[in-house]
Design a protein around this motif. Structure first.
Motif, PDB file in Angstrom:
ATOM      1  N   LEU A 106      63.818 -38.579  62.213  1.00 35.54           N
ATOM      2  CA  LEU A 106      62.448 -38.581  62.651  1.00 35.54           C
ATOM      3  C   LEU A 106      62.458 -37.579  63.592  1.00 35.54           C
ATOM      4  CD1 LEU A 106      59.659 -40.105  62.889  1.00 35.54           C
ATOM      5  CD2 LEU A 106      60.757 -41.361  64.564  1.00 35.54           C
ATOM      6  N   GLY A 107      63.579 -37.470  64.639  1.00 38.48           N
ATOM      7  CA  GLY A 107      63.518 -36.516  65.519  1.00 38.48           C
ATOM      8  C   GLY A 107      63.317 -35.088  64.926  1.00 38.48           C
ATOM      9  N   SER A 108      64.144 -34.552  63.778  1.00 37.31           N
ATOM     10  CA  SER A 108      64.063 -33.462  63.036  1.00 37.31           C
ATOM     11  C   SER A 108      62.863 -33.193  62.901  1.00 37.31           C
ATOM     12  CB  SER A 108      65.239 -33.635  62.240  1.00 37.31           C
ATOM     13  OG  SER A 108      65.135 -32.323  61.326  1.00 37.31           O
ATOM     14  N   ALA A 109      62.091 -34.026  61.833  1.00 40.27           N
ATOM     15  CA  ALA A 109      60.786 -33.701  61.579  1.00 40.27           C
ATOM     16  C   ALA A 109      59.766 -33.704  62.681  1.00 40.27           C
ATOM     17  CB  ALA A 109      60.210 -35.057  60.711  1.00 40.27           C
ATOM     18  N   THR A 110      59.832 -34.474  63.716  1.00 39.32           N
ATOM     19  CA  THR A 110      59.118 -34.391  65.052  1.00 39.32           C
ATOM     20  C   THR A 110      59.370 -32.715  65.567  1.00 39.32           C
ATOM     21  OG1 THR A 110      58.979 -36.494  65.321  1.00 39.32           O
ATOM     22  CG2 THR A 110      58.497 -35.156  67.127  1.00 39.32           C
ATOM     23  N   MET A 111      60.509 -32.426  65.642  1.00 41.47           N
ATOM     24  CA  MET A 111      60.776 -31.311  66.219  1.00 41.47           C
ATOM     25  C   MET A 111      60.278 -29.895  65.431  1.00 41.47           C
ATOM     26  SD  MET A 111      61.749 -31.298  69.422  1.00 41.47           S
ATOM     27  CE  MET A 111      61.819 -29.565  69.450  1.00 41.47           C
ATOM     28  N   TRP A 126      66.067 -39.013  82.020  1.00 43.18           N
ATOM     29  CA  TRP A 126      65.561 -39.638  81.015  1.00 43.18           C
ATOM     30  C   TRP A 126      65.877 -41.249  81.101  1.00 43.18           C
ATOM     31  CZ3 TRP A 126      62.227 -38.318  77.377  1.00 43.18           C
ATOM     32  CH2 TRP A 126      62.111 -39.068  76.240  1.00 43.18           C
ATOM     33  N   PRO A 127      64.775 -42.128  80.964  1.00 39.87           N
ATOM     34  CA  PRO A 127      65.124 -43.830  80.944  1.00 39.87           C
ATOM     35  C   PRO A 127      65.989 -44.178  79.990  1.00 39.87           C
ATOM     36  CG  PRO A 127      62.791 -43.066  81.241  1.00 39.87           C
ATOM     37  CD  PRO A 127      63.340 -41.781  80.732  1.00 39.87           C
ATOM     38  N   PRO A 128      67.145 -44.883  80.382  1.00 40.95           N
ATOM     39  CA  PRO A 128      68.304 -45.288  79.646  1.00 40.95           C
ATOM     40  C   PRO A 128      67.503 -46.316  78.455  1.00 40.95           C
ATOM     41  CG  PRO A 128      68.240 -46.279  81.592  1.00 40.95           C
ATOM     42  CD  PRO A 128      67.275 -45.227  81.954  1.00 40.95           C
ATOM     43  N   LEU A 129      66.571 -47.090  78.673  1.00 43.51           N
ATOM     44  CA  LEU A 129      66.009 -47.936  77.834  1.00 43.51           C
ATOM     45  C   LEU A 129      65.287 -47.400  76.580  1.00 43.51           C
ATOM     46  CD1 LEU A 129      64.546 -50.535  80.044  1.00 43.51           C
ATOM     47  CD2 LEU A 129      66.695 -50.664  79.120  1.00 43.51           C
ATOM     48  N   LEU A 130      65.099 -46.022  76.686  1.00 41.86           N
ATOM     49  CA  LEU A 130      64.593 -45.126  75.580  1.00 41.86           C
ATOM     50  C   LEU A 130      65.467 -44.640  74.569  1.00 41.86           C
ATOM     51  CD1 LEU A 130      61.359 -43.687  77.306  1.00 41.86           C
ATOM     52  CD2 LEU A 130      61.471 -45.628  75.842  1.00 41.86           C
ATOM     53  N   PRO A 131      65.475 -44.594  73.473  1.00 42.94           N
ATOM     54  CA  PRO A 131      66.298 -43.664  72.481  1.00 42.94           C
ATOM     55  C   PRO A 131      66.564 -42.252  73.002  1.00 42.94           C
ATOM     56  CG  PRO A 131      64.523 -44.226  71.172  1.00 42.94           C
ATOM     57  CD  PRO A 131      64.177 -44.895  72.545  1.00 42.94           C
ATOM     58  N   PRO A 132      67.505 -41.625  73.278  1.00 43.48           N
ATOM     59  CA  PRO A 132      67.636 -40.336  73.442  1.00 43.48           C
ATOM     60  C   PRO A 132      66.871 -39.360  72.985  1.00 43.48           C
ATOM     61  CG  PRO A 132      69.690 -40.817  72.316  1.00 43.48           C
ATOM     62  CD  PRO A 132      68.633 -42.189  72.386  1.00 43.48           C
ATOM     63  N   PRO A 133      66.236 -38.188  73.524  1.00 39.44           N
ATOM     64  CA  PRO A 133      65.242 -37.310  72.767  1.00 39.44           C
ATOM     65  C   PRO A 133      66.328 -36.479  72.077  1.00 39.44           C
ATOM     66  CG  PRO A 133      65.701 -36.412  75.036  1.00 39.44           C
ATOM     67  CD  PRO A 133      66.383 -38.150  74.896  1.00 39.44           C
ATOM     68  N   PRO A 134      65.739 -35.670  71.067  1.00 38.31           N
ATOM     69  CA  PRO A 134      66.553 -34.729  70.264  1.00 38.31           C
ATOM     70  C   PRO A 134      66.830 -33.646  71.100  1.00 38.31           C
ATOM     71  CG  PRO A 134      64.183 -34.667  69.503  1.00 38.31           C
ATOM     72  CD  PRO A 134      64.388 -35.766  70.446  1.00 38.31           C
ATOM     73  N   LEU A 158      59.217 -18.731  68.042  1.00 40.65           N
ATOM     74  CA  LEU A 158      60.430 -19.438  68.248  1.00 40.65           C
ATOM     75  C   LEU A 158      61.241 -20.251  67.091  1.00 40.65           C
ATOM     76  CD1 LEU A 158      58.967 -21.608  71.319  1.00 40.65           C
ATOM     77  CD2 LEU A 158      60.463 -19.812  71.390  1.00 40.65           C
ATOM     78  N   GLU A 159      62.402 -20.399  67.218  1.00 39.23           N
ATOM     79  CA  GLU A 159      62.835 -21.144  65.648  1.00 39.23           C
ATOM     80  C   GLU A 159      63.840 -22.253  66.272  1.00 39.23           C
ATOM     81  OE1 GLU A 159      66.170 -20.167  62.313  1.00 39.23           O
ATOM     82  OE2 GLU A 159      65.098 -18.615  63.235  1.00 39.23           O
ATOM     83  N   TRP A 160      63.465 -23.307  66.032  1.00 39.23           N
ATOM     84  CA  TRP A 160      64.300 -24.535  66.442  1.00 39.23           C
ATOM     85  C   TRP A 160      65.679 -24.534  66.092  1.00 39.23           C
ATOM     86  CZ3 TRP A 160      65.221 -29.572  64.069  1.00 39.23           C
ATOM     87  CH2 TRP A 160      65.677 -30.766  64.945  1.00 39.23           C
ATOM     88  N   CYS A 161      66.872 -24.751  67.023  1.00 39.55           N
ATOM     89  CA  CYS A 161      68.130 -24.677  66.348  1.00 39.55           C
ATOM     90  C   CYS A 161      68.710 -26.009  65.905  1.00 39.55           C
ATOM     91  CB  CYS A 161      68.818 -24.249  67.871  1.00 39.55           C
ATOM     92  SG  CYS A 161      68.644 -22.884  68.694  1.00 39.55           S
ATOM     93  N   GLY A 162      67.833 -26.965  66.000  1.00 35.64           N
ATOM     94  CA  GLY A 162      68.359 -28.356  65.412  1.00 35.64           C
ATOM     95  C   GLY A 162      69.427 -28.789  66.013  1.00 35.64           C
TER      96      GLY A 162
END
Length: 181
Positions: free
Chosen positions: A17-22, A58-66, A78-82
């Protein structure tokens, strides 16, 4: 009780999900950058350089961002580095994410959030210029698809909804700040 399979599947799902979003965020950023030749010209000078966005507080209750790191292409995009984020990016842009509601409110209102930019000074100046000057002209993009008049009306309606959302976020922030801990 979650099994190891559940947590592995959850991690895989979150990563996908993080990859697709980014990837989609990168496409949007490049769309906005490409709309302004001044922006691509500024970035072309930094081809091959890297920049990383860091979320502080970053709030610890949330999943970490990519991981959000980009390499600048020869085309000035820009090219995302993944997962291959550089260990030492040429530029770090730190954004205070300790209050996601405030951050969302700033984003919705088009205001620049507080950022700290560290690294190469020439790249920092150009990235700061991009942050200050680039905006997505949604109405112009819609006009290409549905025509100028309907796009204008839709943009007018979305501005009203956006104003309502900003007010709701401000009210919610006021309630949260007044709540005793």
């Amino acid at each position: 009780m979650p099994t190891p399979f559940d947590s592995a599947f959850g991690a895989l799902f979150t990563a996908a999900l993080g990859s697709a979003t980014m990837e989609r965020i990168t496409l949007l950023l490049n769309h906005v950058i490409a709309a302004e030749t001044v922006a691509t010209d500024r970035l072309k000078a930094h081809s091959g350089r890297s920049l990383q966005l860091l979320w502080t507080g970053w709030p610890p209750l949330l999943p970490p961002p990519p991981v959000v790191a980009f390499t600048i292409t020869p085309a000035g995009l820009l090219e995302w580095c993944g997962d291959q984020a550089p260990a030492q990016p040429d530029l770090r842009v730190s954004l205070d994410a300790s209050n996601p509601l405030k951050l969302a409110s700033l984003w919705i209102s088009g205001e620049r959030p507080q950022v700290v930019i560290e690294g190469d000074s020439a790249l920092a100046a150009d990235v700061s210029w991009l942050i200050d000057n680039l905006r997505w002209d949604i109405e112009d993009d819609l006009a290409r698809i549905i025509g100028q008049a309907p796009a204008h009306e839709l943009a007018k309606a979305s501005k009203a909804v956006s104003a309502g959302l900003r007010e709701a976020v401000r009210a919610l922030q006021g309630l949260v700040s007044r709540t005793p801990r």
